[in-house]
Design an enzyme around this catalytic site. Structure first.
Site, mmCIF file in Angstrom:
data_model
loop_
_atom_site.group_PDB
_atom_site.id
_atom_site.type_symbol
_atom_site.label_atom_id
_atom_site.label_comp_id
_atom_site.label_asym_id
_atom_site.label_seq_id
_atom_site.Cartn_x
_atom_site.Cartn_y
_atom_site.Cartn_z
ATOM 1 N N ARG A 1 1.007 -1.038 -0.150
ATOM 2 C CA ARG A 1 0.149 0.082 0.121
ATOM 3 C C ARG A 1 0.857 1.388 -0.187
ATOM 4 O O ARG A 1 0.611 2.170 0.885
ATOM 5 C CB ARG A 1 -0.830 0.112 1.183
ATOM 6 C CG ARG A 1 -2.030 -1.091 1.106
ATOM 7 C CD ARG A 1 -3.049 -1.066 0.283
ATOM 8 N NE ARG A 1 -4.062 -2.305 0.525
ATOM 9 C CZ ARG A 1 -3.741 -3.357 0.217
ATOM 10 N NH1 ARG A 1 -2.607 -3.811 -0.673
ATOM 11 N NH2 ARG A 1 -4.724 -4.333 0.244
ATOM 12 N N SER B 1 -11.409 0.223 4.077
ATOM 13 C CA SER B 1 -10.856 -0.066 5.479
ATOM 14 C C SER B 1 -10.230 1.336 6.125
ATOM 15 O O SER B 1 -9.366 1.914 5.396
ATOM 16 C CB SER B 1 -9.525 -1.232 5.392
ATOM 17 O OG SER B 1 -10.309 -2.219 4.860
ATOM 18 N N GLU C 1 -5.940 4.728 7.409
ATOM 19 C CA GLU C 1 -5.573 4.327 5.997
ATOM 20 C C GLU C 1 -5.805 5.526 5.267
ATOM 21 O O GLU C 1 -4.755 5.817 4.414
ATOM 22 C CB GLU C 1 -5.920 3.008 5.362
ATOM 23 C CG GLU C 1 -5.376 2.489 4.331
ATOM 24 C CD GLU C 1 -5.918 1.278 3.837
ATOM 25 O OE1 GLU C 1 -5.708 0.198 4.501
ATOM 26 O OE2 GLU C 1 -6.298 0.936 2.538
HETATM 27 C C1 LIG Z 1 -15.339 0.312 -0.406
HETATM 28 C C2 LIG Z 1 -13.924 0.579 -0.572
HETATM 29 C C3 LIG Z 1 -13.111 -0.504 -0.517
HETATM 30 C C4 LIG Z 1 -11.932 -0.339 -0.789
HETATM 31 N N1 LIG Z 1 -11.062 -1.511 -0.969
HETATM 32 C C5 LIG Z 1 -9.828 -1.399 -1.329
HETATM 33 C C6 LIG Z 1 -8.896 -2.786 -1.356
HETATM 34 O O1 LIG Z 1 -9.432 -3.641 -1.643
HETATM 35 N N2 LIG Z 1 -7.692 -2.411 -1.904
HETATM 36 C C7 LIG Z 1 -7.065 -0.960 -1.846
HETATM 37 O O2 LIG Z 1 -5.837 -1.092 -1.955
HETATM 38 N N3 LIG Z 1 -7.698 -0.088 -1.508
HETATM 39 C C8 LIG Z 1 -9.142 -0.265 -1.524
HETATM 40 N N4 LIG Z 1 -9.980 0.975 -1.155
HETATM 41 C C9 LIG Z 1 -9.218 2.448 -1.300
HETATM 42 C C10 LIG Z 1 -9.407 3.243 -2.504
HETATM 43 O O3 LIG Z 1 -10.479 2.469 -3.385
HETATM 44 C C11 LIG Z 1 -8.086 3.104 -3.438
HETATM 45 O O4 LIG Z 1 -7.053 3.690 -2.800
HETATM 46 C C12 LIG Z 1 -8.101 3.708 -4.770
HETATM 47 O O5 LIG Z 1 -7.048 3.467 -5.539
HETATM 48 C C13 LIG Z 1 -8.374 5.362 -4.650
HETATM 49 O O6 LIG Z 1 -8.707 5.942 -6.075
HETATM 50 P P1 LIG Z 1 -9.492 7.401 -5.888
HETATM 51 O O7 LIG Z 1 -9.541 7.411 -7.628
HETATM 52 O O8 LIG Z 1 -10.699 7.189 -5.265
HETATM 53 O O9 LIG Z 1 -8.286 8.145 -5.352
HETATM 54 P P2 LIG Z 1 -8.580 9.372 -4.262
HETATM 55 O O10 LIG Z 1 -9.494 9.020 -3.124
HETATM 56 O O11 LIG Z 1 -9.083 10.466 -5.006
HETATM 57 O O12 LIG Z 1 -7.039 9.723 -4.066
HETATM 58 C C14 LIG Z 1 -6.395 9.089 -3.207
HETATM 59 C C15 LIG Z 1 -4.897 9.591 -3.136
HETATM 60 O O13 LIG Z 1 -4.135 9.447 -4.626
HETATM 61 C C16 LIG Z 1 -3.783 10.664 -4.902
HETATM 62 N N5 LIG Z 1 -4.010 10.548 -6.510
HETATM 63 C C17 LIG Z 1 -5.492 10.443 -6.747
HETATM 64 N N6 LIG Z 1 -5.356 10.452 -8.174
HETATM 65 C C18 LIG Z 1 -3.993 10.841 -8.552
HETATM 66 C C19 LIG Z 1 -3.430 10.818 -9.817
HETATM 67 N N7 LIG Z 1 -3.987 10.551 -10.888
HETATM 68 N N8 LIG Z 1 -2.188 11.009 -9.742
HETATM 69 C C20 LIG Z 1 -1.351 11.406 -8.461
HETATM 70 N N9 LIG Z 1 -2.256 11.168 -7.373
HETATM 71 C C21 LIG Z 1 -3.208 10.877 -7.292
HETATM 72 C C22 LIG Z 1 -4.677 11.835 -4.159
HETATM 73 O O14 LIG Z 1 -3.986 13.043 -4.135
HETATM 74 C C23 LIG Z 1 -4.913 11.122 -2.871
HETATM 75 O O15 LIG Z 1 -3.699 11.436 -1.966
HETATM 76 C C24 LIG Z 1 -11.232 0.857 -0.980
HETATM 77 C C25 LIG Z 1 -12.072 2.106 -0.649
HETATM 78 C C26 LIG Z 1 -13.407 1.796 -0.555
HETATM 79 C C27 LIG Z 1 -14.365 3.092 -0.356
#
Ligand SMILES: Cc1cc2nc3c(=O)[nH]c(=O)nc-3n(C[C@H](O)[C@H](O)[C@H](O)COP(=O)(O)OP(=O)(O)OC[C@H]3O[C@@H](n4cnc5c(N)ncnc54)[C@H](O)[C@@H]3O)c2cc1C
Length: 381
Positions: free
Chosen positions: A188, A266, A364
């Site tokens: 992660r 999580s 997290e």
């Molecule tokens: C119900 C649920 C289940 C989940 N299950 C998992 C799982 O099984 N495994 C797991 O690893 N994660 C899980 N997650 C966490 C999450 O889905 C991941 O971390 C996902 O990759 C975040 O994507 P996002 O587009 O929503 O990013 P955001 O929440 O918009 O951003 C997250 C971070 O990344 C940065 N960021 C976003 N996009 C970019 C970009 N293009 N370039 C540079 N930086 C960027 C942001 O500045 C921020 O710091 C879960 C979340 C939820 C709500």
């Protein structure tokens, strides 16, 4: 071979001739629907990028504003805790497109733009007969964010299929192609996570495989559920499609859907403690759940700790743990609750757990400050 398609026809890349004038919005932009925790958030400046070249234009045109304000990259908002007022310039990468770069015997190379929905991409690749991402089904968010925390689930991490990342280095205003090694992936973790708001990932290159018999189904219930799917199709061999279906089923049963009950997955990390401390705890709590780690350490299941502390479904309203999944914090007053409410509940839960087990819980998701910087911990003991 190169062919490009777009999963979402409403999000076709376009050169917007009004860009970057659109940035100068007079009124604030409501981002409470742009984060899966549904926290109230208003931002002054939001820049939607539907094409990579727009980033160059924006960075060149707004030097004076950029020198005064921080930049914050927001994608699907599923791993962030946004502040009630966000004064940074919010960059939203919404470039779309999936390009088939090469198909060589048992391998397929594809390039995916940052704005593609992650789960839709997984379904699309599996339907094409391109395998490797199936264990990462139903993880919310967009493709560009996936490398940030090297998303992982059911025995697979993003780095297993990733070939390269194309990203813009915000401080130097330069484009780079980073290899898997350059990304310095960990559990992660990545170079992008360790240097927040330094890179904007615009595109991810993957190498997938086409071997229908190659699956990873050893994790938890995946094998049993996938086998059931295979049997329904009169097959003995489990395929990547069965694995994807199984994981979708399991996740839907296990995790609350943010669309119905806002959450950010999580919330607490599984704490890592010395084996000695774990052995001592085992004498009082024989059912404590832990997994051996290198260097005589043990990773403890945070969900078990919270549940045993009597906090399943508990916390401080409106932010409480899910009644079936103590690791997940849920928001019961969507678009009204604030980051402060999350911090208050987090602090309460962490304190109760610490008093019982002498183990510190940490969060997290990414904590975002009013100025767009990340990682503030004022409210946490
Ligand atoms: C119900 C649920 C289940 C989940 N299950 C998992 C799982 O099984 N495994 C797991 O690893 N994660 C899980 N997650 C966490 C999450 O889905 C991941 O971390 C996902 O990759 C975040 O994507 P996002 O587009 O929503 O990013 P955001 O929440 O918009 O951003 C997250 C971070 O990344 C940065 N960021 C976003 N996009 C970019 C970009 N293009 N370039 C540079 N930086 C960027 C942001 O500045 C921020 O710091 C879960 C979340 C939820 C709500």
């Amino acid at each position: 071979m190169t062919s490009t398609l777009h999963l979402d026809s409403s999000a076709q890349p376009t050169i917007d001739i009004d860009f970057p004038n659109r940035l100068l919005s007079e009124s604030s932009v409501d981002l409470s629907h742009s984060n899966t925790m549904a926290l109230a958030c208003a931002a002054g400046s939001v820049v939607e990028l539907t094409d990579e070249s727009q980033l160059d234009v924006f960075m060149a045109s707004y030097e004076d504003i950029i020198s005064q304000k921080s930049l914050f990259v927001l994608s699907g908002g599923s791993n962030v805790l946004l502040p009630a007022q966000l004064d940074a310039i919010v960059l939203q990468p919404k470039m779309c497109g999936i390009t088939l770069v090469a198909q060589i015997d048992e391998y397929v190379d594809i390039e995916v733009m940052a704005g593609e929905n992650w789960h839709d991409l997984v379904v699309h690749t599996v339907n094409q007969g391109w395998y490797g991402l199936e264990n990462l089904a139903l993880i919310p968010g967009l493709t560009g964010a996936a490398p940030v925390q090297n998303i992982g689930a059911y025995g697979v991490q993003l780095e297993d299929c990733l070939e390269y990342v194309r990203a813009y280095h915000l401080p130097t205003k330069t484009w780079h192609q980073l290899s898997t090694a350059d990304c310095e992936f960990g559990y992660r973790d990545s170079i992008f996570k360790r240097a927040p708001n330094t890179w904007l990932i615009s595109c991810v290159g993957f190498r997938l495989h086409t071997d229908v018999n190659k699956v990873l189904a050893s994790y938890g219930d995946v094998k049993t559920v996938a086998q059931r799917y295979a049997e329904q199709q009169d097959r003995t061999q489990v395929t990547p499609v069965d694995v994807m279906q199984a994981i979708i089923d399991i996740r839907q049963q296990k995790l609350p859907d943010p669309k119905h009950l806002p959450n950010c997955g999580s919330f607490f990390q599984n704490p890592i403690i010395p084996q000695k401390q774990f052995t001592q705890l085992q004498t009082t709590y024989p059912t404590i759940v832990g997994y051996p780690m290198p260097d005589d350490m043990v990773k403890v299941a945070a969900g078990w700790l919270i549940e045993q502390a009597g906090l399943k479904g508990g916390g401080i309203a409106p932010i409480v743990t899910h009644q079936h999944q103590a690791l997940v914090l849920t928001n019961h007053t969507p678009y009204q609750a604030t980051q402060y409410d999350v911090a208050t509940s987090q602090k309460y839960i962490a304190t109760v757990v610490f008093e019982k087990f002498a183990i510190q819980l940490s969060r997290e998701p990414v904590w975002v400050n009013t100025d767009g910087s990340v990682g503030y911990d004022e409210y946490v003991a």
